[in-house]
Design a protein around this motif. Structure first.
Motif, PDB file in Angstrom:
ATOM      1  N   SER A  45      57.953  34.721  40.569  1.00  0.00           N
ATOM      2  CA  SER A  45      58.693  35.390  39.501  1.00  0.00           C
ATOM      3  C   SER A  45      57.891  36.547  38.916  1.00  0.00           C
ATOM      4  O   SER A  45      58.451  37.609  38.601  1.00  0.00           O
ATOM      5  CB  SER A  45      59.041  34.379  38.405  1.00  0.00           C
ATOM      6  N   ALA A  80      56.607  28.941  41.843  1.00  0.00           N
ATOM      7  CA  ALA A  80      57.797  29.688  41.421  1.00  0.00           C
ATOM      8  C   ALA A  80      57.443  30.747  40.388  1.00  0.00           C
ATOM      9  O   ALA A  80      57.984  31.861  40.417  1.00  0.00           O
ATOM     10  CB  ALA A  80      58.844  28.721  40.860  1.00  0.00           C
ATOM     11  N   ASN A 109      58.823  31.202  46.712  1.00  0.00           N
ATOM     12  CA  ASN A 109      59.868  30.354  46.134  1.00  0.00           C
ATOM     13  C   ASN A 109      60.299  29.267  47.111  1.00  0.00           C
ATOM     14  O   ASN A 109      60.539  28.118  46.715  1.00  0.00           O
ATOM     15  CB  ASN A 109      61.073  31.205  45.729  1.00  0.00           C
ATOM     16  N   SER A 168      57.866  26.507  47.128  1.00  0.00           N
ATOM     17  CA  SER A 168      57.910  25.677  45.920  1.00  0.00           C
ATOM     18  C   SER A 168      58.860  24.491  46.079  1.00  0.00           C
ATOM     19  O   SER A 168      58.790  23.528  45.308  1.00  0.00           O
ATOM     20  CB  SER A 168      58.326  26.517  44.708  1.00  0.00           C
ATOM     21  N   THR A 176      65.574  30.583  44.946  1.00  0.00           N
ATOM     22  CA  THR A 176      65.034  31.082  46.215  1.00  0.00           C
ATOM     23  C   THR A 176      66.042  32.001  46.903  1.00  0.00           C
ATOM     24  O   THR A 176      65.679  33.074  47.404  1.00  0.00           O
ATOM     25  CB  THR A 176      64.676  29.908  47.138  1.00  0.00           C
ATOM     26  N   ALA A 214      66.665  29.615  37.996  1.00  0.00           N
ATOM     27  CA  ALA A 214      65.421  29.481  37.242  1.00  0.00           C
ATOM     28  C   ALA A 214      65.636  28.785  35.905  1.00  0.00           C
ATOM     29  O   ALA A 214      64.809  27.966  35.477  1.00  0.00           O
ATOM     30  CB  ALA A 214      64.795  30.857  37.024  1.00  0.00           C
ATOM     31  N   SER A 216      66.156  35.358  45.094  1.00  0.00           N
ATOM     32  CA  SER A 216      65.016  36.221  45.407  1.00  0.00           C
ATOM     33  C   SER A 216      65.100  36.776  46.821  1.00  0.00           C
ATOM     34  O   SER A 216      64.583  37.867  47.097  1.00  0.00           O
ATOM     35  CB  SER A 216      63.706  35.461  45.208  1.00  0.00           C
TER      36      SER A 216
END
Length: 417
Positions: free
Chosen positions: A241, A237, A390, A393, A302, A328, A305
């Motif tokens: 980021s 992640a 993401n 993850s 996720t 986040a 993004s």
């Protein structure tokens, strides 16, 4: 009467926690000012190139790659308050060199690199020590609430400090604005000094060598059924980021043709998602359980993004940032709290340094790698790659106990091994 009772039950009634929170918050606002002022010093006074500005940003993370792992061992062997105070003083003295060098006509890019390196070094030790001291200041069942308040101050500082920094640079010039951060680090050290000495931590009668202690910390994290998936998840992640944060302004400018003002508003809205996430993390975990809330937070950042490469303007771009930040910050609060809860006190420094080394260590890789790939797959392609990271993850915690975890009992660490 009700207000008095509520106050006594809240963390704000715990003086040591109040001082820790005030120390971190003050420091974060000062650092936010410097993040704007230092590049402007380089640009306006030294005519720095874009490469030199990028290198200035990367140098701050160099201490993590060089000594990130042994830092945890050293922190465990030293008084935590002393480490935090020394870290603040090192950062304050380093920053003080900028206006002094300017006055003496000795300001240069190598000096700025040294100052930035020392700031990163101080931040590394302060953060590892702060994360290690927190469980000694609050009860086990208050960790999520305590970390939520700390993350809230982080999110608010990300919104407010650039605006404050911009005004200060405009009024005082960039070198003098750096002085404001000197004051904040000194204030941070003062509030740490006000924290009562934490109770001594029981340590093994025989200490390993530095290499042995580092190895023990690595084995503890990677063999732990909760921390191993947490670390893998957090690293993926953070890599995603880093790609997004490094290219968000470029994407908004070149792909969406947004004005600087529109970009500023969109990013402020995005950081607002972090404020909301920090506020709701503890109530959601209490209502639905820590594990389920943690998994939903991954879905949220996720989804956020994934909205970004689909953006067609300021509204969708801001929406994607808001959702990503919301997820986040819920994720950060719960991940840190879980790790603190299941780690024996004498291992906290090493556990925190392993996480810092892995998660912060990939930031320069993500930022540089994302920039290099833009020429091959374009900005939308790079942002889709971040969304895919993401999504990946989600897998490590999915195949662990985390989705079924309601809460972590105070002594569950040993039982889980």
């Amino acid at each position: 009467m009700l207000k008095t009772t509520a106050w006594r039950r809240s963390l704000w009634a715990v003086a040591d926690y109040r001082n820790l929170w005030t120390s971190q918050t003050t420091s974060l606002f000062g650092t936010g000012i410097t993040l704007l002022a230092m590049p402007l010093v380089a640009l306006l006074l030294l005519d720095a190139t874009p490469f030199e500005i990028g290198l200035l940003w990367a140098v701050e993370y160099l201490p993590i790659l060089l000594i990130g792992l042994p830092a945890g061992v050293w922190v465990e062997r030293l008084p935590l308050r002393a480490v935090m105070i020394a870290s603040d003083l090192v950062r304050a003295v380093a920053l003080l060199a900028v206006p002094i060098a300017l006055a003496l006509g000795m300001l240069s890019m190598p000096l700025l690199y040294v100052v930035t390196f020392l700031i990163g070094l101080g931040t590394l030790f302060y953060d590892v020590a702060q994360l290690s001291v927190l469980p000694t200041l609050v009860a086990q069942d208050r960790l999520v609430d305590a970390n939520g308040k700390l993350e809230l101050s982080r999110s608010v500082s990300q919104i407010g400090s650039p605006a404050i920094g911009g005004v200060m640079v405009q009024w005082l010039t960039a070198p003098l604005a750096v002085l404001a951060d000197v004051v904040t680090y000194l204030a941070s050290a003062y509030f740490v000094l006000r924290i009562r000495k934490p109770p001594p931590v029981e340590v093994p009668a025989v200490r390993n060598t530095l290499r042995g202690d580092i190895g023990e910390g690595l084995r503890f994290v990677f063999r732990h059924p909760l921390m191993r998936p947490l670390l893998l998840c957090a690293t993926l992640a953070e890599l995603a980021s880093a790609i997004i944060l490094a290219l968000q302004v470029v994407f908004a400018t070149e792909q969406l043709a947004l004005s600087p003002a529109a970009i500023g508003v969109a990013l402020a809205v995005g950081n607002g998602g972090g404020v909301v996430g920090a506020l709701i993390a503890e109530p959601l975990a209490r209502r639905f359980g820590t594990g389920p809330t943690f998994m939903v937070s991954i879905v949220a950042f996720t989804a956020g993004s994934a909205i970004l490469p689909l953006s067609t303007g300021a509204v969708t771009f801001a929406t994607g940032m808001f959702v990503a930040y919301l997820g986040a910050f819920v994720f950060n609060v719960l991940q840190v709290s879980l790790c603190q809860a299941v780690t024996p006190p004498h291992m906290l420094g090493r556990m925190n340094s392993v996480f810092r080394f892995a998660t912060w260590g990939v930031i320069p890789i993500g930022a540089a790698g994302g920039g290099l790939l833009v020429g091959h797959i374009g900005l939308p392609g790079v942002f889709w790659m971040a969304a895919a990271l993401n999504a990946l993850s989600f897998l490590p915690p999915l195949f662990s106990r985390i989705p079924r975890l309601r809460e972590v009992a105070p002594h569950e660490a040993g039982a889980l091994l």
